[in-house]
Design a protein around this motif. Structure first.
Motif, PDB file in Angstrom:
ATOM      1  N   LEU A 144      -9.949   7.431   6.044  1.00 23.16           N
ATOM      2  CA  LEU A 144      -9.032   8.299   5.295  1.00 23.16           C
ATOM      3  C   LEU A 144      -8.250   9.195   6.252  1.00 23.16           C
ATOM      4  O   LEU A 144      -8.814   9.790   7.173  1.00 23.16           O
ATOM      5  N   ARG A 145      -6.950   9.248   6.027  1.00 25.48           N
ATOM      6  CA  ARG A 145      -6.059  10.135   6.778  1.00 25.48           C
ATOM      7  C   ARG A 145      -6.142   9.896   8.286  1.00 25.48           C
ATOM      8  O   ARG A 145      -6.131  10.826   9.094  1.00 25.48           O
ATOM      9  N   THR A 146      -6.268   8.603   8.670  1.00 24.45           N
ATOM     10  CA  THR A 146      -6.245   8.219  10.083  1.00 24.45           C
ATOM     11  C   THR A 146      -5.203   7.119  10.262  1.00 24.45           C
ATOM     12  O   THR A 146      -4.602   6.652   9.294  1.00 24.45           O
ATOM     13  N   ASN A 147      -5.030   6.670  11.500  1.00 22.15           N
ATOM     14  CA  ASN A 147      -4.092   5.576  11.747  1.00 22.15           C
ATOM     15  C   ASN A 147      -4.555   4.267  11.135  1.00 22.15           C
ATOM     16  O   ASN A 147      -3.780   3.316  11.042  1.00 22.15           O
ATOM     17  N   ASN A 148      -5.818   4.192  10.730  1.00 22.93           N
ATOM     18  CA  ASN A 148      -6.381   2.981  10.136  1.00 22.93           C
ATOM     19  C   ASN A 148      -6.468   3.050   8.620  1.00 22.93           C
ATOM     20  O   ASN A 148      -7.206   2.281   7.997  1.00 22.93           O
ATOM     21  N   LYS A 149      -5.698   3.944   8.027  1.00 20.70           N
ATOM     22  CA  LYS A 149      -5.779   4.152   6.577  1.00 20.70           C
ATOM     23  C   LYS A 149      -5.076   3.055   5.781  1.00 20.70           C
ATOM     24  O   LYS A 149      -5.199   3.020   4.551  1.00 20.70           O
ATOM     25  N   TYR A 150      -4.367   2.167   6.447  1.00 22.26           N
ATOM     26  CA  TYR A 150      -3.685   1.057   5.766  1.00 22.26           C
ATOM     27  C   TYR A 150      -4.547  -0.197   5.887  1.00 22.26           C
ATOM     28  O   TYR A 150      -4.723  -0.734   6.987  1.00 22.26           O
ATOM     29  N   ILE A 151      -5.078  -0.680   4.781  1.00 18.72           N
ATOM     30  CA  ILE A 151      -6.003  -1.810   4.768  1.00 18.72           C
ATOM     31  C   ILE A 151      -5.449  -2.900   3.870  1.00 18.72           C
ATOM     32  O   ILE A 151      -5.132  -2.653   2.703  1.00 18.72           O
ATOM     33  N   TYR A 171      -9.263  12.181  -5.365  1.00 21.72           N
ATOM     34  CA  TYR A 171      -7.865  11.879  -5.074  1.00 21.72           C
ATOM     35  C   TYR A 171      -7.041  11.541  -6.313  1.00 21.72           C
ATOM     36  O   TYR A 171      -7.564  11.033  -7.312  1.00 21.72           O
ATOM     37  N   ASN A 172      -5.739  11.800  -6.190  1.00 26.10           N
ATOM     38  CA  ASN A 172      -4.765  11.180  -7.091  1.00 26.10           C
ATOM     39  C   ASN A 172      -4.629   9.714  -6.679  1.00 26.10           C
ATOM     40  O   ASN A 172      -4.232   9.415  -5.552  1.00 26.10           O
ATOM     41  N   VAL A 173      -4.974   8.820  -7.590  1.00 21.13           N
ATOM     42  CA  VAL A 173      -4.955   7.393  -7.293  1.00 21.13           C
ATOM     43  C   VAL A 173      -3.862   6.712  -8.120  1.00 21.13           C
ATOM     44  O   VAL A 173      -3.772   6.927  -9.332  1.00 21.13           O
ATOM     45  N   ILE A 174      -3.044   5.922  -7.446  1.00 19.94           N
ATOM     46  CA  ILE A 174      -2.091   5.056  -8.143  1.00 19.94           C
ATOM     47  C   ILE A 174      -2.580   3.619  -7.958  1.00 19.94           C
ATOM     48  O   ILE A 174      -2.694   3.122  -6.829  1.00 19.94           O
ATOM     49  N   PHE A 175      -2.908   2.983  -9.079  1.00 13.85           N
ATOM     50  CA  PHE A 175      -3.439   1.621  -9.066  1.00 13.85           C
ATOM     51  C   PHE A 175      -2.391   0.669  -9.626  1.00 13.85           C
ATOM     52  O   PHE A 175      -1.899   0.829 -10.744  1.00 13.85           O
ATOM     53  N   LEU A 193      -3.785   8.239  -3.078  1.00 19.99           N
ATOM     54  CA  LEU A 193      -4.269   6.943  -2.619  1.00 19.99           C
ATOM     55  C   LEU A 193      -3.563   5.863  -3.420  1.00 19.99           C
ATOM     56  O   LEU A 193      -3.360   6.019  -4.621  1.00 19.99           O
ATOM     57  N   PHE A 194      -3.209   4.768  -2.747  1.00 18.74           N
ATOM     58  CA  PHE A 194      -2.667   3.601  -3.447  1.00 18.74           C
ATOM     59  C   PHE A 194      -3.673   2.458  -3.349  1.00 18.74           C
ATOM     60  O   PHE A 194      -4.142   2.121  -2.252  1.00 18.74           O
ATOM     61  N   ILE A 195      -4.001   1.880  -4.464  1.00 18.83           N
ATOM     62  CA  ILE A 195      -4.847   0.688  -4.518  1.00 18.83           C
ATOM     63  C   ILE A 195      -4.022  -0.393  -5.205  1.00 18.83           C
ATOM     64  O   ILE A 195      -3.634  -0.253  -6.370  1.00 18.83           O
ATOM     65  N   ILE A 196      -3.723  -1.456  -4.466  1.00 24.01           N
ATOM     66  CA  ILE A 196      -2.793  -2.487  -4.928  1.00 24.01           C
ATOM     67  C   ILE A 196      -3.523  -3.827  -4.969  1.00 24.01           C
ATOM     68  O   ILE A 196      -3.934  -4.345  -3.926  1.00 24.01           O
ATOM     69  N   ASP A 197      -3.689  -4.361  -6.159  1.00 22.92           N
ATOM     70  CA  ASP A 197      -4.366  -5.644  -6.336  1.00 22.92           C
ATOM     71  C   ASP A 197      -3.316  -6.755  -6.489  1.00 22.92           C
ATOM     72  O   ASP A 197      -2.241  -6.516  -7.041  1.00 22.92           O
ATOM     73  N   GLU A 198      -3.653  -7.961  -5.996  1.00 23.93           N
ATOM     74  CA  GLU A 198      -2.740  -9.118  -6.067  1.00 23.93           C
ATOM     75  C   GLU A 198      -1.385  -8.771  -5.449  1.00 23.93           C
ATOM     76  O   GLU A 198      -0.324  -9.116  -5.974  1.00 23.93           O
ATOM     77  N   TRP A 199      -1.428  -8.118  -4.315  1.00 24.36           N
ATOM     78  CA  TRP A 199      -0.196  -7.646  -3.689  1.00 24.36           C
ATOM     79  C   TRP A 199       0.766  -8.798  -3.373  1.00 24.36           C
ATOM     80  O   TRP A 199       1.985  -8.633  -3.362  1.00 24.36           O
ATOM     81  N   TYR A 252       2.103  12.026   2.002  1.00 26.38           N
ATOM     82  CA  TYR A 252       1.293  12.158   0.793  1.00 26.38           C
ATOM     83  C   TYR A 252       0.165  11.127   0.710  1.00 26.38           C
ATOM     84  O   TYR A 252      -0.690  11.213  -0.155  1.00 26.38           O
ATOM     85  N   LEU A 253       0.132  10.144   1.619  1.00 31.80           N
ATOM     86  CA  LEU A 253      -0.848   9.069   1.549  1.00 31.80           C
ATOM     87  C   LEU A 253      -2.042   9.320   2.467  1.00 31.80           C
ATOM     88  O   LEU A 253      -1.871   9.589   3.662  1.00 31.80           O
ATOM     89  N   HIS A 254      -3.241   9.210   1.912  1.00 37.51           N
ATOM     90  CA  HIS A 254      -4.456   9.268   2.725  1.00 37.51           C
ATOM     91  C   HIS A 254      -5.112   7.898   2.870  1.00 37.51           C
ATOM     92  O   HIS A 254      -5.946   7.708   3.748  1.00 37.51           O
ATOM     93  N   LEU A 255      -4.750   6.945   2.005  1.00 37.00           N
ATOM     94  CA  LEU A 255      -5.314   5.602   2.092  1.00 37.00           C
ATOM     95  C   LEU A 255      -4.482   4.640   1.266  1.00 37.00           C
ATOM     96  O   LEU A 255      -4.026   4.982   0.176  1.00 37.00           O
TER      97      LEU A 255
END
Length: 524
Positions: free
Chosen positions: A35-42, A91-95, A154-160, A190-193
């Protein structure tokens, strides 16, 4: 609580309350650590039925402010982590399930309009007090909320990757979609993950680096997330004990995805179905059809057909994965096609050896279904007569075995037949039906060399004899039998107590004939 902004935990609750739920909550320990690091994009890509959506729903339940999930997670592994309490429902999560948006619109412009409108509607309701610059601007409105409240997202994106699977040849739409994701996600305070799931890795567009900030975890390299790809061997062993299912047969049907450091992964959905029904079956074809595979294996790339035949025979083939464009239409070689089949789950990929192979009996059935409708008559014939050949072997009918191998002998236009490796490939196809009764081991170590092929009967077929096959080229079958005895290959089977057949097979290149010698061997 909304459908897209700060959803609840209902979907994960249903998974936890199912008869079989395997705890994968330790994944949250990893996501908390980045979270909130350079590796927060998975970006995690896996085949269908490998638990991608379940993982996404788990992250939603854990992080979303739209629910209280502490009690739900309390009995799982993540609750022992020091970070558990700190980030649970923080967190505020956008799914976003991209397949859902696309299925309702079928064009990229309509899809993105619907997505923006639905998410905007929910965040404006949740934060009516914020002074928005433009309430029709999704990215700007999220930034306005963060600037005023300092509450991260946080953004959680399924079937991207659904756009690349649905609009396979529409490069303009694909680029619009990538640009939308870049503008939404890249370099945003605004993004932590961001956690994205799909089947395909992120699309390569030459020098176009829309999403180059992501750490990618795919079937080619899962790295730190390896134990969350599917079911581990230990998890499957526990399930087999619980449901009184044979672990070795489960392994043959659903194992085979061997990642780095010989780490074995099983197809979760198929294992669950086998446990609940107490039946081993091909559950793959309940969500896929053989046409999906056939369309790729019949492509006219140099060497592809030969490679598929060798894979069917049980061989592994080294491939180069670097030129694959991460889509379903851009292929420059047979290696690119095989790389796609790895991502789709039709092939396994051994990280350490860089080789592909057909992972298990379930997927093997899909290949057979595909070639039966692809005009590969010679291979289909080999598989169809393999039961007769096996019976002839059991009955020690040497001439029938030699004749059967003659029929299987593949034409040189399909497989170059000029060495013992090609002979081994032919024999493996000739004995294809043996896989029902036996575990086949190629190049079996014996202490004084390697037996070419050993067939060991499965637990439920111990009435069948074990078979040691030795192959010769331009010699004779009797010398193959002699080698088995002289090099004491039988001693490598010291734990086996049943009947044993020694089978010597020779190919005479001059007259293009096979001869066969079969002997019984009494293990004392």
């Amino acid at each position: 609580m909304g459908s897209y902004f700060n959803p609840g935990n209902e979907k994960f609750f249903e998974a936890c309350n199912s008869e079989i739920y395997v705890d994968k909550t330790r994944l949250l320990h990893y996501t908390n650590s980045v979270l909130r690091t350079n590796n927060k994009y998975i970006c995690v890509s896996r085949p269908r039925r490998f638990g991608k959506s379940m993982a996404a729903n788990m992250l939603v339940a854990y992080y979303s402010k739209g629910c209280c999930s502490r009690e739900l997670f309390q009995k799982y592994q993540i609750s022992a982590s020091e970070s558990f309490e700190k980030y649970c429902n923080y967190y505020n999560v956008i799914f976003l399930n991209m397949q859902e948006f696309f299925s309702r619109t079928h064009s990229i412009d309509s899809m993105l309009d619907l997505l923006r409108g639905r998410v905007l509607r929910e965040i404006l309701r949740a934060y009516p007090q914020v002074d928005y610059y433009d309430k029709n601007d999704l990215i700007g409105s999220i930034q306005d909320i963060y600037d005023e409240t300092k509450e991260p997202f946080l953004f959680i994106i399924d079937e991207w990757d659904c756009v690349f699977r649905e609009l396979k040849t529409d490069k303009i739409s694909q680029k619009k979609y990538l640009d939308f994701l870049r503008d939404l996600l890249k370099d945003k305070a605004y993004l932590h993950l961001v956690y994205m799931t799909g089947i395909l890795p992120i699309k390569k567009y030459g020098t176009h680096s829309a999403l180059n900030m992501f750490d990618e975890f795919s079937m080619l390299d899962q790295a730190k997330l390896i134990e969350y790809v599917g079911f581990t061997e230990q998890e499957v062993q526990i399930l087999c004990e619980t449901y009184q299912m044979d672990f070795e047969e489960t392994k043959q049907w659903y194992d085979g995805y061997v990642l780095e450091q010989n780490y074995h992964i099983y197809n979760p959905r198929s294992v669950v179905r086998a446990m609940l029904t107490h039946r081993y079956n091909n559950y793959w074809n309940q969500t896929e059809t053989f046409e999906a595979l056939r369309d790729y294996i019949v492509m006219n790339y140099d060497g592809l057909r030969t490679m598929i035949i060798e894979l069917l025979a049980g061989n592994s083939k080294e491939i180069r994965i670097g030129t694959f464009s991460n889509d379903m239409t851009t292929f420059a070689s047979a290696d690119d096609v095989l790389t796609l089949l790895v991502h789709l789950g039709y092939l396994g990929y051994h990280f350490d050896t860089k080789e592909v192979y057909i992972p298990n009996a379930e997927v093997e059935e899909e290949f057979v279904n595909a070639i039966q409708n692809a005009g590969w008559d010679e291979v289909v014939q080999a598989i169809e007569i393999s039961e007769q050949l096996l019976n002839a072997t059991w009955n020690m009918e040497e001439e029938k075995v030699a004749d059967g191998i003659e029929k299987v002998h593949l034409d040189t236009s399909i497989l170059t037949y000029n060495d013992e490796n090609a002979l081994s490939c032919t024999i493996s196809l000739a004995y294809y039906s043996a896989r029902r009764y036996y575990t086949a081991i190629r190049e079996y170590p014996t202490g004084k060399g390697f037996a070419d092929i050993i067939y060991l009967p499965k637990k439920k077929y111990l009435d069948k004899p074990a078979i040691i096959v030795e192959l010769k080229w331009d010699k004779n079958a009797k010398s193959a039998i002699s080698q088995i005895k002289e090099k004491q290959y039988v001693h490598a089977l010291e734990d086996y107590k049943g009947n044993l057949l020694l089978v010597g097979i020779n190919y005479e290149r001059k007259n293009k004939k096979h001869d066969c010698k079969i002997e019984k061997y009494n293990i004392k």
